[in-house]
Design an enzyme around this catalytic site. Structure first.
Site, PDB file in Angstrom:
ATOM      1  N   GLU A  77       0.118   0.197   4.675  1.00  8.81           N
ATOM      2  CA  GLU A  77      -0.279  -1.080   4.088  1.00  8.81           C
ATOM      3  C   GLU A  77      -0.591  -2.104   5.184  1.00  8.81           C
ATOM      4  OE1 GLU A  77       1.552  -4.085   0.677  1.00  8.81           O
ATOM      5  OE2 GLU A  77       2.921  -3.046   2.034  1.00  8.81           O
ATOM      6  N   LYS A 167      -2.743  -3.285  -5.772  1.00 12.38           N
ATOM      7  CA  LYS A 167      -1.299  -3.510  -5.866  1.00 12.38           C
ATOM      8  C   LYS A 167      -0.972  -4.542  -6.938  1.00 12.38           C
ATOM      9  CE  LYS A 167       2.661  -4.756  -2.884  1.00 12.38           C
ATOM     10  NZ  LYS A 167       3.007  -5.207  -1.509  1.00 12.38           N
ATOM     11  N   CYS A 200       3.940  -0.080  -1.596  1.00 15.42           N
ATOM     12  CA  CYS A 200       5.096  -0.829  -1.114  1.00 15.42           C
ATOM     13  C   CYS A 200       6.014  -1.327  -2.241  1.00 15.42           C
ATOM     14  CB  CYS A 200       4.626  -1.985  -0.228  1.00 15.42           C
ATOM     15  SG  CYS A 200       5.905  -2.611   0.914  1.00 15.42           S
TER      16      CYS A 200
END
Length: 530
Positions: A77, A167, A200
């Site tokens: 990321e 995300k 994440c």
């Protein structure tokens, strides 16, 4: 006309390259590469220079000899670009290979080209820009008419964009937008594996991470810039635990900046444990390659690679955050010789039973040593103010002194630390709500900031119903002696308990039995050699 047709045929031949498969659907395994990539301060140079330098490093890794056997490579990321150099990304449904198409930024164009040249699947996290609104999204749009997303982009062997995940659960990330709902993104490969992907902080939530597993996906790609936290959420610790609990192959690629707590990369083979993993104390750029057995081929050979395992002293260079454990209900372990210890602790609706056998060694007065506490928690925490969540845990915790406030901390690099307590066996039992939205997993970490091998532990869950209510009875056991534990626990998230409805503490209680094994050592102080 014939010349024109020949030119057109040549252009098409150059643009469409037949897939050069390394692994096939018939194979028991495939080859994966995950990148630990040194994260640099984006303020030290111009954004376009930053993006160009990192793109060059990405392409070097893809073109490296280490990448030759690999089917798919995963990058971490926020390692590539930033908001100022965000790029448009094709909608996967349009079947576009952005290579040499000027609409897209250099990062996307060149990655598409190198995916084709090297015949690799690439999963690259980048900052994407997109025209807004999209899909009847009524939320306000930026004055420039652009949204920006933290996006995983998947290129196939011919450079086509075949998947795009934006995300959903942001961790701060100023200037980044989200989709209206969490997208559940999967893609198929020519070697017979369907992957899901998320990013994440998504790992801490039900959507989209656990929905991917419920949909039957057995292989998951995880790009991250994780900020490790004791005692339950260091990077490789939670990666292995999540993969084990869901029995999925988990390909995790981590940004590498230990000074701010970011590191953690690995490939995990579900309940069979890690294949390769690293927690770094120094920033690094490295491609880790693993042969990954397919989940539906349980007899496939699994070759685990030696740990890149650093000493506790070296790992003090890795910054670690601390969980808000001061609200846990806890009790200390007696620091006496050879001991059987049993304890039951309760908080709110959760009770945990602990059965331990451990040996305490003499420590000279000039050395430090970890004490241990048993702890239980059933309540709400905040994730740095970016989100709140319900946590449930039964835990053994290392502490630098006798207080709970010292647990989930470490001695500094000036201390001489002895491993004073060897745990010969640990058994933790708990009864939890049986709803699938209560997600629990085995959780451990040692002083090198790595989880225990799955072969060193046993984990079991049993569902049962009582008075028309479903429960999970969970048992987690240490079956190999260890003298370097920082934490050993059943830990999880309760997604059905809303953060704004935290329960009033109903009860906290403890009962414990201490049974010294060797009478001759009974009552010995840890600092009393007599």
């Amino acid at each position: 006309m014939q010349i024109r047709q020949a030119l057109l045929t040549g252009i098409i031949a150059c643009f469409i390259v037949l897939s050069a498969q390394i692994s096939t659907p018939a194979d028991d395994s495939y080859w994966a590469g995950v990148v630990e990539f040194s994260y640099e301060d984006k303020t030290v140079e111009e954004p376009d220079v930053y993006a160009s330098k990192h793109l060059e490093k990405y392409i070097q890794l893809i073109n490296s000899a280490e990448a030759d056997p690999v089917d798919i490579i995963v990058f971490p990321e926020y390692g590539l670009n930033n908001i100022e150099t965000a790029s448009f990304v094709p909608d996967p449904s349009e079947r576009i290979a952005p290579c040499n198409i000027a609409l897209y930024e250099t990062t996307v164009r060149d990655l598409s080209c190198v995916a084709r040249q090297r015949q690799k699947y690439l999963v690259v996290n980048l900052v994407e820009k997109a025209l807004c609104p999209e899909d009847n999204d009524s939320r306000p749009c930026a004055p420039n008419g652009l949204n920006r997303f933290n996006t995983n982009v998947v290129f196939d062997r011919n450079g086509f964009v075949i998947a795009r995940y934006r995300k959903y659960n942001l961790f701060g990330e100023n200037g980044i937008n989200t989709t209206r709902t969490a997208d559940v993104v999967t893609f198929e490969t020519d070697f017979g594996v369907t992957f899901g992907t998320f990013i994440c902080f998504d790992l801490m939530f039900d959507q989209p991470a656990l929905q991917i597993v419920r949909n039957g996906v057995t292989d998951v790609i995880f790009s991250t810039m994780w900020f490790s936290e004791l005692p339950f959420l260091t990077a490789v610790q939670i990666q292995q635990a999540w993969a084990f609990k869901n029995n999925v192959n988990f390909l995790a690629s981590g940004a590498s900046f230990p000074g701010i707590g970011s590191t953690g990369t690995g490939v995990f083979a579900g309940k069979r444990g890690r294949i390769v993993s690293v927690m770094n104390h120094l920033a690094d750029i490295k491609l880790y390659v693993a042969k990954v057995p397919k989940i539906d081929r349980p007899e496939a050979v699994l070759v685990k690679q030696p740990h890149e395992k650093y000493t506790p002293l070296e790992m003090t260079d890795l910054k670690l955050k601390r969980d808000q454990i001061d609200g846990y209900y806890s009790t200390s372990l007696p620091m006496i010789g050879d001991t059987d210890f049993q304890s039951s602790l309760c908080q709110n609706q959760l009770c945990c039973n602990f059965t331990l056998n451990y040996t305490v060694q003499y420590v000279p007065g000039d050395q430090q040593y970890y004490r241990y506490r048993l702890a239980v928690h059933d309540g709400i925490r905040t994730f740095d103010g970016f989100a709140d969540g319900a946590i449930t845990a039964c835990a053994l915790l290392a502490c630098t002194n006798d207080s709970l406030s010292s647990c989930a901390t470490r001695f500094d690099n000036q201390s001489v630390v002895a491993n004073a307590v060897q745990f010969n066996s640990i058994q933790i039992d708990g009864v939890f709500p049986g709803d699938e939205d209560v997600f629990l997993l085995p959780n451990s970490v040692d002083m090198s900031i790595l989880p225990l091998e799955v072969e060193e532990t046993e984990y079991s869950e049993r569902l049962y119903t009582e008075n028309f209510v479903e429960y999970k009875q969970i048992q987690y056991k240490l079956i190999s002696p260890r003298s370097d534990l920082l934490a050993f626990s059943i830990w999880g998230r309760n997604f059905i308990q809303e953060p704004n409805s935290a329960k009033t503490l109903l009860h906290s209680g403890i009962s414990a039995t201490v049974v010294p094994i060797t009478d001759a050592r009974r009552g010995d102080s840890i600092q009393d050699p007599n």
